[in-house]
Scaffold this motif. Structure first.
Motif, PDB file in Angstrom:
ATOM      1  N   LEU A  24      46.319  19.059  27.881  1.00  0.00           N
ATOM      2  CA  LEU A  24      45.083  18.336  27.582  1.00  0.00           C
ATOM      3  C   LEU A  24      44.394  18.763  26.290  1.00  0.00           C
ATOM      4  CD1 LEU A  24      43.549  18.276  31.185  1.00  0.00           C
ATOM      5  CD2 LEU A  24      44.967  16.543  30.078  1.00  0.00           C
ATOM      6  N   GLY A  25      44.859  19.835  25.673  1.00  0.00           N
ATOM      7  CA  GLY A  25      44.261  20.241  24.401  1.00  0.00           C
ATOM      8  C   GLY A  25      42.952  20.982  24.563  1.00  0.00           C
ATOM      9  N   THR A  26      41.979  20.651  23.714  1.00  0.00           N
ATOM     10  CA  THR A  26      40.687  21.348  23.711  1.00  0.00           C
ATOM     11  C   THR A  26      39.551  20.354  23.914  1.00  0.00           C
ATOM     12  OG1 THR A  26      40.450  21.135  21.311  1.00  0.00           O
ATOM     13  CG2 THR A  26      41.574  23.095  22.133  1.00  0.00           C
ATOM     14  N   GLU A  27      38.454  20.885  24.391  1.00  0.00           N
ATOM     15  CA  GLU A  27      37.222  20.093  24.540  1.00  0.00           C
ATOM     16  C   GLU A  27      36.056  21.015  24.237  1.00  0.00           C
ATOM     17  OE1 GLU A  27      34.741  17.790  28.019  1.00  0.00           O
ATOM     18  OE2 GLU A  27      36.929  17.743  28.107  1.00  0.00           O
ATOM     19  N   GLY A  28      35.402  20.759  23.114  1.00  0.00           N
ATOM     20  CA  GLY A  28      34.365  21.680  22.674  1.00  0.00           C
ATOM     21  C   GLY A  28      34.988  23.023  22.338  1.00  0.00           C
ATOM     22  N   ASN A  29      34.462  24.078  22.932  1.00  0.00           N
ATOM     23  CA  ASN A  29      35.029  25.416  22.709  1.00  0.00           C
ATOM     24  C   ASN A  29      35.942  25.858  23.849  1.00  0.00           C
ATOM     25  OD1 ASN A  29      33.132  25.760  24.674  1.00  0.00           O
ATOM     26  ND2 ASN A  29      32.097  27.507  23.730  1.00  0.00           N
ATOM     27  N   LYS A  30      36.333  24.909  24.701  1.00  0.00           N
ATOM     28  CA  LYS A  30      37.204  25.219  25.830  1.00  0.00           C
ATOM     29  C   LYS A  30      38.636  24.779  25.536  1.00  0.00           C
ATOM     30  CE  LYS A  30      33.516  24.639  29.264  1.00  0.00           C
ATOM     31  NZ  LYS A  30      33.048  23.857  30.448  1.00  0.00           N
ATOM     32  N   ILE A  31      39.565  25.666  25.866  1.00  0.00           N
ATOM     33  CA  ILE A  31      40.981  25.357  25.687  1.00  0.00           C
ATOM     34  C   ILE A  31      41.617  25.158  27.058  1.00  0.00           C
ATOM     35  CG2 ILE A  31      43.193  26.119  24.744  1.00  0.00           C
ATOM     36  CD1 ILE A  31      41.686  27.932  22.842  1.00  0.00           C
ATOM     37  N   TYR A  32      42.274  24.021  27.225  1.00  0.00           N
ATOM     38  CA  TYR A  32      42.986  23.718  28.469  1.00  0.00           C
ATOM     39  C   TYR A  32      44.447  24.155  28.280  1.00  0.00           C
ATOM     40  CZ  TYR A  32      38.900  21.017  29.918  1.00  0.00           C
ATOM     41  OH  TYR A  32      37.632  20.638  30.289  1.00  0.00           O
ATOM     42  N   ASN A  33      44.717  25.389  28.654  1.00  0.00           N
ATOM     43  CA  ASN A  33      46.010  25.990  28.314  1.00  0.00           C
ATOM     44  C   ASN A  33      47.172  25.496  29.163  1.00  0.00           C
ATOM     45  OD1 ASN A  33      45.482  27.686  26.065  1.00  0.00           O
ATOM     46  ND2 ASN A  33      44.356  29.082  27.395  1.00  0.00           N
ATOM     47  N   GLY A  34      46.891  24.985  30.356  1.00  0.00           N
ATOM     48  CA  GLY A  34      47.959  24.395  31.162  1.00  0.00           C
ATOM     49  C   GLY A  34      49.102  25.342  31.464  1.00  0.00           C
ATOM     50  N   ALA A  35      48.788  26.514  32.023  1.00  0.00           N
ATOM     51  CA  ALA A  35      49.847  27.460  32.381  1.00  0.00           C
ATOM     52  C   ALA A  35      50.728  26.888  33.483  1.00  0.00           C
ATOM     53  CB  ALA A  35      49.235  28.794  32.812  1.00  0.00           C
ATOM     54  N   ASP A  36      50.094  26.433  34.560  1.00  0.00           N
ATOM     55  CA  ASP A  36      50.862  25.808  35.637  1.00  0.00           C
ATOM     56  C   ASP A  36      51.287  24.411  35.228  1.00  0.00           C
ATOM     57  OD1 ASP A  36      52.051  25.601  38.160  1.00  0.00           O
ATOM     58  OD2 ASP A  36      50.234  24.789  39.087  1.00  0.00           O
ATOM     59  N   ASP A  37      50.394  23.701  34.536  1.00  0.00           N
ATOM     60  CA  ASP A  37      50.600  22.301  34.162  1.00  0.00           C
ATOM     61  C   ASP A  37      50.739  22.173  32.642  1.00  0.00           C
ATOM     62  OD1 ASP A  37      50.680  19.546  34.162  1.00  0.00           O
ATOM     63  OD2 ASP A  37      48.556  19.267  34.634  1.00  0.00           O
TER      64      ASP A  37
END
Length: 316
Positions: A122-135
């Motif tokens: 999912l990429g980033t949103e604001g200063n949050k990174i969606y790292n997707g370890a499981d997904d």
């Protein structure tokens, strides 16, 4: 003297068993280290959530292609590299270019099994990174392990290893693959897809696909005691959600290609910025990877022999 001679074979047997156990332990340690390194790397902040069309996705492709190269996995003969580019339009009408990463190991048969996992997230949103370890860094790490195993243990089926892009945007990479496959579509006998196999507190791994193709049930056998493979999520009688088309196997299902999809049920970190390496179940992930490999080996050994028998019948 005769007594000593009788003891020598037994002593040798104990020594051989000890050596085998030591080699297995070493292999298990290497598997554990490599798997965890792959998932940790791909889900690190440096990859910025691997969203399609971003620098993070490009870094993920570079990582996968480098691993393929080191393992000796071949690009297809008519391809200059491992990449399969495709164009698609998102819901907001924006045009995107995606890139699947494809490699293969030729088998004794021309018939193929596609082993797949999507590398985008999912990429980033604001200063949050969606790292997707499981997904779905987990699925890609497992795919790389299977590629390594079969590079050392030649398969019967020709195996295609497909790291798909743009799953999160509507299975776009898998759809592009089946619309322009690198082999004739009729040669693809099965898709084994992995999407989220590293986060479950109850050691439950689900296998979806046997409701439509019950002949696959007999191959879903593993001796890994800590992992429980549960069927369902495609059988309306179970009351579970239907996962048939909820990941990349849906593109194969649309072409009437049998599939087995391995995954876990949604958890608190699903599609959240907390889907980090630190929050996966490491032992479950390693066990799930071993269990899926056992199933692939069952299929490659038993199903391929049936296809050979069918060929012989045709020749007669």
């Amino acid at each position: 003297m005769p007594t000593i001679l009788k003891k020598i074979p037994f002593a040798f047997l104990l020594f051989a068993m000890s050596c085998c156990a030591s080699v297995k332990q070493q292999d298990d340690r290497q598997l554990h280290t490599t798997l965890l390194n792959d998932i940790k790397t791909l889900s690190s902040d440096n990859y910025e959530g691997r969203k399609t069309g971003t620098a993070g996705a490009e870094k993920a492709r570079a990582y996968i292609t480098e691993r393929f190269t080191k393992l000796g996995i071949k690009p297809f003969p008519d391809q200059s590299n491992y990449l399969q580019p495709f164009m698609f339009q998102a819901k907001d009408s924006k045009q995107f270019t995606g890139q699947n990463v494809l490699g293969y190991i030729p088998g004794k048969l021309k018939e193929c099994i596609v082993i797949s996992a999507h590398y985008d997230h999912l990429g980033t949103e604001g200063n949050k990174i969606y790292n997707g370890a499981d997904d779905n860094a987990s699925g890609v790490a497992a795919l790389l392990h299977f590629a390594e195993y079969f590079s050392k243990n030649p398969p019967n089926f020709t195996l295609i290893f497909a790291a798909f892009d743009a799953e999160e945007m509507g299975l776009k990479g898998a759809k592009a693959f089946v619309d322009a496959p690198p082999v004739a579509l009729h040669q693809i006998k099965l898709n084994i897809n992995m999407d989220m196999i590293a986060h479950n507190d109850k050691n439950e791994l689900y296998a979806c696909g046997t409701f439509t193709h019950p002949e696959l049930k007999k191959y879903i056998i593993t001796d890994h005691e800590s992992i429980k493979i549960t069927l369902g999520h495609d059988d309306p009688k179970t009351g579970h959600d239907d996962w048939t088309n909820q990941s990349d196997q849906g593109a194969f299902n649309a072409k009437n290609i049998p599939f087995i999809y391995f995954g876990v049920e949604d958890h608190k970190d699903y599609h959240q910025p907390t889907d980090d390496f630190e929050n996966i179940n490491q032992d479950f992930f390693v066990g799930a990877t071993k269990a899926i490999l056992a199933v692939i080996k069952n299929i490659d050994g038993k199903l391929s022999s049936k296809i050979q028998i069918d060929k012989n019948k045709i020749m007669k």
